[in-house]
Design a protein around this motif. Structure first.
Motif, PDB file in Angstrom:
ATOM      1  N   CYS A   1      61.831  57.356  15.279  1.00  0.00           N
ATOM      2  CA  CYS A   1      62.198  57.861  13.932  1.00  0.00           C
ATOM      3  C   CYS A   1      61.012  58.304  13.152  1.00  0.00           C
ATOM      4  O   CYS A   1      60.643  59.370  12.318  1.00  0.00           O
TER       5      CYS A   1
ATOM      6  N   MET B   1      59.471  62.372  12.372  1.00  0.00           N
ATOM      7  CA  MET B   1      59.344  62.787  11.056  1.00  0.00           C
ATOM      8  C   MET B   1      57.880  63.007  10.732  1.00  0.00           C
ATOM      9  O   MET B   1      57.590  64.150   9.898  1.00  0.00           O
TER      10      MET B   1
ATOM     11  N   ALA C   1      61.623  58.464   7.278  1.00  0.00           N
ATOM     12  CA  ALA C   1      61.757  57.958   8.747  1.00  0.00           C
ATOM     13  C   ALA C   1      62.424  56.762   8.511  1.00  0.00           C
ATOM     14  O   ALA C   1      63.260  56.106   9.376  1.00  0.00           O
TER      15      ALA C   1
END
Length: 646
Positions: A63, A67, A96
């Motif tokens: 994540c 991002m 994120a």
């Protein structure tokens, strides 16, 4: 469709080529350390297996890194990174984190962790990412090989060199000391530090502010003037001194300039250029001749002045000369309706025409006329063609020694040329006639000064009986003009000397060309009718000091200064222009009005008749005698200089 896909693929590949993969690796190492600490060593209510730790780590790092790629975090140049770069990193990691939380809530894995632990992992990872970027930027800006701390920073810079691919040119740069740790000096230092292509690197600030001395700004030490000894500057390999205090006291500036110049340092200035430019930006420049006035430049022009000349048809006689061309530059900024530059010397008029065309293009209506103000027929054709609303008469013979030997020409050009322009102003109903005068018209001791005094009397008298508004503006020597000592000194220094001055005791009042032009324009805008304006020019300057400073400025040693004796018509000391008890004040504290009674038109006509007859004889001696009769204050220079010496 296929072409769009191809372009998108190429764009993606191009973006990937700009990614600093070394920085990606450093971020992954930071995350691995954080994950081991918070998922492995740190205990909690969750009992995570190695498989659970691995799943949570992969989910979180995926994540965060996705991002960061989306937010182009790895495409930034961190050595120049400002607050906006760090805010972007913070925002991408915040997004994120919430994606990480939402994914785990939507597709809960077998091994879950608390919200607090998720937040801790992302926050500590963000702290680590910010730290390595800040360390790199600090190392880049402050690393040098002079100190142990600097060597450590250089090692860090080498270690993190993958963050940016730049060249280390530190050793090749010119090392400078910046005088002034204020807003201007600090912004200059930041500009140098943030520009890898700069040829300069700041080593220290020199300042008198006790709150700053002993501290650091941008990693650069701030020294007091006492601490900035020659040995210490040598120790830090300082090669040049840069003044970055625009409003420094004149005496202080002069003392520091002489101190560092005598020590062999090249002295520069970080400030606005001394000549006209459109950019209006400060830049690093050599200590110029205008700076040798060692006083704050006078800013005379105002918004009210600009409004006065806006949308007017303006004729400038002598517009190709030093003062005339600067008047054209200043007027061009005030958006006149039309500007007519008239001069007998076509090269000067052409030069200013081309300069203004480059700067303003079609935005300015500019006309050039080649004519002498003594040519009545040519001048009338100009007035008939353009019907000017404002006439600024800057055309004159100004060279003192040459006019002593060409008295008839001085009278014909200065006196009768001015008379011609005044008569044409009346005939063609000009709104305002502005005459450019000189301090040499005050109790003149030479032909040039006496002719300009006669011009002043003509203009003041015309103001009592004419329909035009008249005014004259009187100022001192102009630094750097075609007839000043500056060009002569420059040529003599370039040739290796000697520099010649007529007398080491000579003192003069000086101003820059832009100051003189601004004074003429502002005094003209405030004129009612018949005024003779004068400027408070401050302290006089010894010509000997000016010569010595120019020699220092050149960096050439061993140039001799010799006296050649006073020239014909030359005074030792110019008259003080501003005696406040004898002058009327204006709204500008630097501009005064001479309390001078205008002569009747009949008296002026008699004087002009006397001068005309003398010039008609073709005898310069008779013409000079007539000038003495026409101008009662015209005295012999020997008489004046003898009284001063006594």
């Amino acid at each position: 469709m296929s072409s769009n896909l191809t372009r998108n693929v190429k764009g993606t590949i191009n973006n990937l080529s700009h990614i600093r993969w070394a920085l990606v690796l450093y971020d992954l190492i930071v995350f691995a350390v954080v994950a081991v600490l918070l998922l492995g060593f740190y205990g909690g209510i969750e009992n995570l297996s190695i498989e659970g730790m691995l799943i949570q780590s992969l989910l979180c790092v995926a994540c965060v890194e996705v991002m960061r790629f989306v937010g182009n975090i790895y495409g930034q140049v961190w050595r120049y990174g400002g607050i906006q770069c760090y805010i972007r990193l913070l925002c991408t990691d915040a997004v994120a984190f919430w994606i990480y939380v939402i994914i785990e809530l939507t597709f809960p894995p077998v091994w879950c962790i608390t919200f607090a632990r998720k937040l801790s992992i992302v926050s500590l990872n963000l702290l680590g990412a910010l730290s390595i970027r800040m360390m790199y930027r600090y190392a880049y800006k402050c690393g040098n090989s002079d100190t142990k701390q600097g060597r450590i920073l250089l090692w860090l810079l080498h270690t993190f060199s993958g963050l940016d691919r730049g060249n280390d040119r530190e050793g090749q740069k010119i090392k400078i000391a910046i005088i002034g740790a204020g807003r201007v000096g600090v912004s200059f230092a930041e500009e140098l530090l943030n520009n890898s292509g700069s040829a300069y690197t700041p080593r220290c600030f020199i300042d008198t502010n006790k709150d700053k001395v002993g501290r650091e700004i941008q990693g650069i030490p701030v020294w007091s003037e006492d601490e900035a000894t020659m040995s210490r500057l040598l120790e830090h390999e300082v090669q040049e001194i840069v003044f970055a205090i625009p409003n420094m006291d004149a005496d202080k500036k002069k003392a520091l300039y002489e101190y560092y110049k005598d020590a062999g340092y090249k002295v520069k200035v970080y400030d606005y250029p001394t000549v006209y430019t459109e950019s209006g930006k400060r830049h690093l420049r050599d200590f110029d001749t205008d700076d040798l006035l060692f006083r704050k430049p006078l800013v005379v022009a105002s918004e009210q002045t600009s409004d006065y000349y806006t949308d007017k048809v303006i004729l400038i006689t002598g517009g190709g000369g030093s003062i005339g061309s600067e008047l054209c530059r200043q007027l061009a900024k005030m958006h006149p309706k039309k500007m007519i530059i008239l001069d007998i010397y076509e090269n000067g008029a052409y030069d200013i025409q081309q300069e203004l065309k480059i700067l303003y293009g079609e935005q300015i209506d500019l006309q050039i006329e080649i004519a002498s103000i003594t040519n009545c027929r040519a001048m009338e054709a100009v007035f008939m063609r353009y019907h000017p609303q404002i006439v600024i008469n800057a055309a004159a013979h100004k060279h003192v020694p040459l006019m002593e030997h060409n008295c008839i020409e001085a009278i014909e050009n200065n006196v009768f040329g001015t008379k011609n322009v005044v008569e044409l102003c009346e005939k063609y109903q000009v709104e305002h006639f502005i005459m450019v005068s000189t301090d040499k018209a005050v109790n003149p001791t030479n032909v040039m000064g006496a002719t300009k005094r006669m011009c002043e009397m003509i203009v003041q008298s015309a103001g009592t009986h004419g329909t035009v508004k008249y005014s004259a503006t009187r100022f001192g020597n102009v630094l750097g003009s075609a007839g000043s000592v500056i060009p002569l000194f420059k040529r003599q220094i370039a040739n290796g000397g000697p520099v010649t001055i007529t007398d080491k005791r000579i003192i003069r009042y000086f101003m820059t060309i832009p100051e003189a032009a601004q004074l003429v324009l502002q005094s003209g805008s405030m004129a009612k009718n018949g005024e003779l304006f004068v400027l408070d020019m401050g302290k006089p300057i010894k010509i000997l000091d000016l010569a010595e400073n120019m020699i220092r400025l050149s960096g050439i040693s061993g140039i001799e200064i010799i006296e050649t004796g006073l020239r014909p018509g030359e005074k030792l000391y110019e008259e003080l222009l501003v005696k406040t008890e004898e002058l009327d004040k204006t709204e500008n504290e630097m501009i005064f009005i001479e309390k001078d009674r205008a002569l009747p038109e009949e008296d002026i006509d008699e004087k002009l008749k006397l001068l005309k007859e003398a010039c008609g004889s073709g005898d310069d001696i008779k013409a000079k005698e007539a000038l003495h009769q026409a101008v009662p204050t015209f005295r012999c220079p020997e008489e004046v200089n003898k009284s001063i010496s006594d």
